[in-house]
Design a protein around this motif. Structure first.
Motif, PDB file in Angstrom:
ATOM      1  N   ASN A   1     -64.909 -26.523 105.006  1.00 27.49           N
ATOM      2  CA  ASN A   1     -63.784 -27.079 104.249  1.00 27.49           C
ATOM      3  C   ASN A   1     -63.333 -26.050 103.197  1.00 27.49           C
ATOM      4  O   ASN A   1     -63.853 -24.932 103.175  1.00 27.49           O
ATOM      5  N   GLN A   2     -62.420 -26.471 102.342  1.00 28.34           N
ATOM      6  CA  GLN A   2     -61.865 -25.526 101.363  1.00 28.34           C
ATOM      7  C   GLN A   2     -62.483 -25.700  99.963  1.00 28.34           C
ATOM      8  O   GLN A   2     -61.983 -25.135  98.994  1.00 28.34           O
ATOM      9  N   LYS A   3     -63.549 -26.476  99.883  1.00 24.52           N
ATOM     10  CA  LYS A   3     -64.133 -26.775  98.565  1.00 24.52           C
ATOM     11  C   LYS A   3     -64.514 -25.502  97.803  1.00 24.52           C
ATOM     12  O   LYS A   3     -64.398 -25.454  96.589  1.00 24.52           O
TER      13      LYS A   3
ATOM     14  N   TYR B   1     -62.394 -24.089  94.950  1.00 20.05           N
ATOM     15  CA  TYR B   1     -62.295 -24.735  93.638  1.00 20.05           C
ATOM     16  C   TYR B   1     -63.597 -24.682  92.840  1.00 20.05           C
ATOM     17  O   TYR B   1     -63.605 -25.029  91.675  1.00 20.05           O
ATOM     18  N   ILE B   2     -64.678 -24.317  93.527  1.00 24.39           N
ATOM     19  CA  ILE B   2     -65.982 -24.348  92.853  1.00 24.39           C
ATOM     20  C   ILE B   2     -66.138 -23.185  91.860  1.00 24.39           C
ATOM     21  O   ILE B   2     -65.929 -22.031  92.207  1.00 24.39           O
TER      22      ILE B   2
ATOM     23  N   THR C   1     -64.123 -31.495  89.621  1.00 25.94           N
ATOM     24  CA  THR C   1     -63.442 -30.702  90.663  1.00 25.94           C
ATOM     25  C   THR C   1     -63.894 -29.251  90.609  1.00 25.94           C
ATOM     26  O   THR C   1     -64.164 -28.646  91.660  1.00 25.94           O
ATOM     27  N   SER C   2     -64.014 -28.699  89.408  1.00 23.79           N
ATOM     28  CA  SER C   2     -64.426 -27.296  89.338  1.00 23.79           C
ATOM     29  C   SER C   2     -65.916 -27.130  89.640  1.00 23.79           C
ATOM     30  O   SER C   2     -66.372 -26.035  89.912  1.00 23.79           O
ATOM     31  N   THR C   3     -66.674 -28.209  89.619  1.00 23.59           N
ATOM     32  CA  THR C   3     -68.097 -28.119  89.975  1.00 23.59           C
ATOM     33  C   THR C   3     -68.296 -28.282  91.481  1.00 23.59           C
ATOM     34  O   THR C   3     -68.982 -27.488  92.109  1.00 23.59           O
ATOM     35  N   PHE C   4     -67.686 -29.334  92.050  1.00 30.59           N
ATOM     36  CA  PHE C   4     -67.974 -29.654  93.450  1.00 30.59           C
ATOM     37  C   PHE C   4     -66.853 -29.286  94.424  1.00 30.59           C
ATOM     38  O   PHE C   4     -66.995 -29.441  95.636  1.00 30.59           O
ATOM     39  N   GLY C   5     -65.717 -28.880  93.902  1.00 32.69           N
ATOM     40  CA  GLY C   5     -64.604 -28.488  94.776  1.00 32.69           C
ATOM     41  C   GLY C   5     -63.894 -29.675  95.399  1.00 32.69           C
ATOM     42  O   GLY C   5     -63.115 -29.516  96.334  1.00 32.69           O
ATOM     43  N   ILE C   6     -64.176 -30.881  94.905  1.00 30.70           N
ATOM     44  CA  ILE C   6     -63.545 -32.085  95.457  1.00 30.70           C
ATOM     45  C   ILE C   6     -62.369 -32.472  94.562  1.00 30.70           C
ATOM     46  O   ILE C   6     -62.530 -32.611  93.345  1.00 30.70           O
TER      47      ILE C   6
ATOM     48  N   SER D   1     -63.213 -34.007 100.969  1.00 31.10           N
ATOM     49  CA  SER D   1     -62.656 -33.033 100.021  1.00 31.10           C
ATOM     50  C   SER D   1     -61.758 -33.691  98.983  1.00 31.10           C
ATOM     51  O   SER D   1     -61.293 -33.023  98.061  1.00 31.10           O
TER      52      SER D   1
END
Lengths: 156, 217
Positions: free
Chosen positions: A53-55, A58-59, B101-106, B145
């Protein structure tokens, strides 16, 4: 301006090529390069291969946290045999492992100007035993990535 | 016996929250301030040092103190979101979602309908912690996501729906395997605050957690 964009794209291609190479040579599911921002301490995953996925885009990991943060802070490699069993801290401190559903992972530090400034990670979505040869291959390709770092940090 | 259990767990949760708040404030108002004084002191020293190697060393130390200061501040906010008291539940959760969001990308889409009402600190905290737990569960298990958080403020009621289109789960199976401690904790927190929790999920159908709280003016 256009020339600079081309250079950035070319550099990205080179990073991705090493990630792909690593994934093929080690038959792993995921490879990623985590790099610390030139200003500040946060760490991101700018280059990955085999993502679900594209996560990863953003991490942002804090220095000293997660697999990449710990590897950069300690300057030593780190291995997770069966995530989330026997990990240091909570599973939520390893967002890339959760995002990519990895079970086994190994990460080594990437040096820039003599200090750890990034991490190269390989991961498997099922339990996997790494062989001596895998570590050697990873080290060699890690050197390739390190050679790209001066260009990356010059661009960023 | 049942009443005794509820009172006991209420006491445990409340005293835990008090202790967390105390540590967070101590970090923010004590340790952070001292670190900041150290940082400015080192920066001042750096301007007066002439030897290059000592200048570099002072810079390294000042960077380390600055990094530690940032860590301590983040840890303090993680432990106790002070915005909950100053800006309210919605703003505090919005701020947490940014960090999430910046931690898990969700990506979490947050929205609200109606006028926000003031809640007691105890109720705000109970609902904030329950939302945190629900979001963490999404990061750990939902394999998705994106998710949504929707606030509905009514005259005497607040409803928060947290939904995802992830893998979902069979609630009965989770209960049977005794893997529902997080859900039980959310339920307990809501019950202490005088609210309730509703959960809908099915394998492959995503999950919706709803927190409902009666508001007395």
């Amino acid at each position: 301006m256009e020339y600079k964009e081309e250079q950035v794209q070319e550099l990205e291609q080179q990073f991705l090529l090493v990630c792909d190479q690593l994934r093929q040579q080690l038959s792993c599911d995921f490879t990623g390069v985590a790099l610390q921002k030139i200003q500040g301490v946060d760490i991101t995953w700018p280059f990955v291969s085999g993502n679900r996925n594209q996560k990863y885009k953003y991490i942002t990991v804090r220095y000293g946290k997660g697999i990449a943060g710990r590897v950069i802070a300690s300057g030593s490699p780190m291995e997770i045999v069966q995530f989330p069993d026997n990990i240091i801290g909570k599973s939520t401190e390893y967002p890339i492992m959760l995002a990519e559903k990895m079970i086994t992972a190994y990460a080594m530090p990437l040096l820039w100007q003599g200090s750890p400034k990034g991490a190269l990670l390989i991961g498997y979505r099922s339990k996997h035993r790494l062989e001596e040869n895998d570590y050697v291959n990873l080290k060699e390709l890690g050197k390739k990535v390190e050679k790209l770092l001066p260009l990356y940090f010059a661009e960023n | 016996m049942e009443l005794k259990d509820v009172k006991g767990s209420t006491y445990i949760i409340e005293s835990q929250e008090e202790e967390i708040k105390r540590i967070a404030l101590e970090l923010h108002e004590g340790i952070s301030q001292n670190l900041y004084s150290l940082y400015t002191g080192l920066e001042f020293l750096r301007t007066g040092v002439e030897q290059d190697h000592l200048k570099d060393y002072t810079k390294e130390m000042s960077d380390l103190v600055s990094r530690t200061l940032q860590e301590v501040r983040l840890l303090s906010v993680e432990l106790y979101p002070s915005t909950l008291k100053t800006l309210g539940l919605y703003a505090a959760l919005k701020s947490y979602i940014k960090l999430f969001t910046s931690t898990f990308g969700i990506i979490i889409n947050i929205s609200t309908v109606g006028n926000e009402m003031e809640l007691t600190e105890q109720k705000s905290m109970a609902i904030f912690r329950s939302c945190q737990e629900a979001l963490i569960n999404i990061a750990k298990y939902a394999d998705t996501s994106e998710a949504t958080v929707h606030f509905t403020w009514e005259e005497k009621r607040l409803k928060i729906d947290i939904s995802d289109h992830g893998v979902g789960f069979d609630l009965q199976e989770i209960i049977r395997l005794n893997k529902c401690k997080g859900i039980a904790a959310m339920k307990q927190r809501m019950s202490i605050a005088g609210g309730e929790l509703c959960l809908f999920s099915g394998e492959g159908e995503g999950t919706t957690v709803s927190f409902i709280l009666t508001i007395q003016k």
